[in-house]
Design a protein around this motif. Structure first.
Motif, short mmCIF file in Angstrom:
data_model
loop_
_atom_site.label_atom_id
_atom_site.label_comp_id
_atom_site.label_asym_id
_atom_site.label_seq_id
_atom_site.Cartn_x
_atom_site.Cartn_y
_atom_site.Cartn_z
N SER B 25 0.82 -1.21 0.00
CA SER B 25 0.00 0.00 0.00
C SER B 25 0.86 1.27 0.00
O SER B 25 0.53 2.25 -0.66
N LYS B 26 1.96 1.20 0.71
CA LYS B 26 2.81 2.38 0.81
C LYS B 26 3.38 2.75 -0.56
O LYS B 26 3.37 3.93 -0.94
N ALA B 38 -1.61 5.72 2.57
CA ALA B 38 -1.45 4.28 2.46
C ALA B 38 -2.66 3.56 3.06
O ALA B 38 -3.11 2.54 2.54
#
Lengths: 351, 351
Positions: B25-26, B38
């Motif tokens: 996600s980051k 994120a």
DNA sequence: TGTTAGCACTCAAACTCCCTGAGTGCTAAT
DNA sequence: ATTAGCACTCAGGGAGTTTGAGTGCTAACA
């Protein structure tokens, strides 16, 4: 270098070929026919190592044959068993599969059979066409300003090529030119069909020839084709299933098969074994190639090779190779008596 | 399914294609054009996973697209860039390499170029010969009781085959038979050259025909050859250098290329993407194949395909494929106007 | 002198244990 | 609807240990 040491070397080679693991002194000592203790075997193995026939992957491992070790084994120790009649029959059937045993098909079948039997890759190089003579040249109209030149050799090879001219030929021109070619080329050996010879031919025809240039060029290209050594390959997959061989090296090798030609073309008699590390041009680590020749009219006109891991059951493979090269020799010579029979197909197209 | 989720799916696909690692996600949040945190990306990704477009190799890893994910991306999200003119020119040069852009050679070059450009394997299936008509049949004496039948099609394909008869033909017989064949076969479409048709032809000639049977048989075999879809392959090696693909599966695939024919033969228009797991017959895990058609006279007469890892830069590959299929369509149609020109070579022999 | 048993030694391979860090889902605050 | 924070998960990597096949050497033996 006594009897027993040779026996031990043979045992190491055979065990290693069988198992793929380095072979220890104990394993050898337990083998029937050795009859000495592991300690004694150890002493002998140490000596064989000093002589360069064995080596250890690392200190606490068993021994593995070196290339010299394999060589000694193959040339001096091993005695390949003769093929039993039943086996010969089986091989003959493999060759005869799907048709009469002739030409392309014969070679195709032999390659497939060799690959199948040995679980290795097999390659056959056929350079017989260049030793045959042109038996027929024909020029055939195939459309507006398009003519097909057709070349047939005494060996039964058929090649064709379409050429485009600047003009259409009259029937008279066509048959005149056709006759001229026939007169000057039929009976000529493929090997002699050089650039110069064709140039002479053209020159002799004079200025009129200019318009025919593409046809002459076409014939030249066909003869170049014939002079090339056809390589037939089979069983590449076996090289990939082989643990000992590096997949990437195999890929590299398969993409550069042509390089084999110079190795296969080398003249020698009987059986020759090459190792991947050796020859410079044939470089798959841990691989070896066994090569044999076949002949026609006493002349060597092709080679068969089996390519596999160095860890190969040579005693099994070599008899196959010998049998096939003898068989091919017999079959193509026998036919040689008769005129060139035989089937074949050419391909080509522009969509 | 909002805008942002699609954007995130696209980002996952593109990042994964680029790096080969599961995407977190980051990494996505840091990408320009996303502009959310994120945590938000995580929520969306969880939803995309529920919908079956993403998956996790294991709990604490990033996401990877599923086949549905790729499909959605390819069909609905991605917009392949148009090829710049400079690139088109470069491609044209690759096609034209070493000769005029026609026939076999054209297809050969296209296959090589596609493989080269995409670093994948490329395959072209050409089934145009079966839509062409016989433009010439010829029977040529080639030795004692041996005759070569030669077939030329309007598409420029040339095929030949040697046949052995029981007797030698007189010149008269030969030309009579030749004429008869020409009269009844020239102009007939290859597709129609069926077993029955040839049987009828033979029957019409009566008992006299018996002796010619091998020649008729030969013609039949040649036409069968023409009706087969020729497959041209290139760039197999790229499949081996590809980390994502299992080497053994690749070997299996390469040895059974013919099975591709049914996939390539399938009729559809535009571009189609298949995944290795899909089709049943095309089974390299983690692979995909992009297929396109080329046409002649409005009829689809061949396919080009690119085979590579599923993790493929589709947006780059698809324009190439589109361009090549358009180009081939143009080139072969353009020639279609003219009579069948063109070069080509047939092979064959018996040692 | 050649063979053998015994023993200390070596070392790759396999296994365990532990740590690290990327990535997650959930919750509570904004 | 978005975000910050936090506890949790788990593959991958490194260090340490054990195992066992195999060795070389030495001393005894025939």
């Amino acid at each position: 270098m006594n009897e027993r040491k040779l026996k031990i070397l043979a045992a190491v080679v055979e065990e290693y070929v069988r198992t793929g693991e380095p072979v220890g002194s104990k394993a050898i000592a337990n083998l029937p026919g050795i009859g000495v203790s592991a300690a004694t075997v150890r002493n002998d193995m140490a000596m064989l190592e000093q002589l360069g026939f064995l080596e250890q992957p690392h200190t606490s491992a068993g021994r593995v044959p070196t290339i010299s070790g394999y060589r000694l084994y193959i040339e001096k120790i091993m005695t390949p068993p003769a093929l039993p009649d039943s086996e010969r029959e089986r091989l003959d059937n493999m060759l005869a599969e799907q048709g009469p045993m002739t030409g392309e098909l014969l070679i195709q079948n032999a390659t497939t059979a060799l690959a199948e039997l040995t679980q290795c890759a097999a390659v056959v190089s056929d350079f017989s066409p260049k030793f045959s003579v042109i038996s027929k040249v024909e020029v055939i109209p195939a459309g507006k300003r398009v003519y097909v030149v057709l070349l047939i050799t005494s060996g039964g090879a058929i090649k064709n090529k379409a050429c485009r001219l600047e003009f259409d030929l009259t029937n008279e021109q066509l048959s005149m030119f056709s006759d001229y070619l026939a007169k000057h080329l039929e009976g000529v050996s493929v090997e002699e069909l050089s650039e110069e010879r064709m140039a002479d031919l053209a020159a002799a025809m004079g200025a009129y020839m200019m318009t025919m240039a593409p046809l002459v060029q076409g014939i030249l290209e066909l003869s170049r084709d014939l002079q090339q050594h056809a390589l037939t390959f089979s069983g590449e997959k076996n090289l990939f299933s082989c643990e000992d061989l590096d997949k990437m090296e195999v890929v590299r090798f398969i993409e550069h098969k042509e390089e084999l030609i110079k190795l296969l073309d080398d003249s020698f008699s009987g059986i020759r074994v090459l190792f991947g590390e050796d020859g410079g041009s044939f470089v798959i680590g841990n691989s070896s190639m066994i090569v044999s020749k076949y002949r026609k009219g006493g002349k060597s006109v092709g080679s068969l090779g089996v390519i596999g891991p160095m860890r190969l059951d040579y005693a099994k493979v070599i008899p196959y190779l010998e049998y096939f090269s003898q068989k091919i020799t017999d079959l193509i010579s026998e036919e040689g008596e008769e005129p060139p029979p035989e089937e074949q197909t050419g391909e080509q197209g522009k969509g």
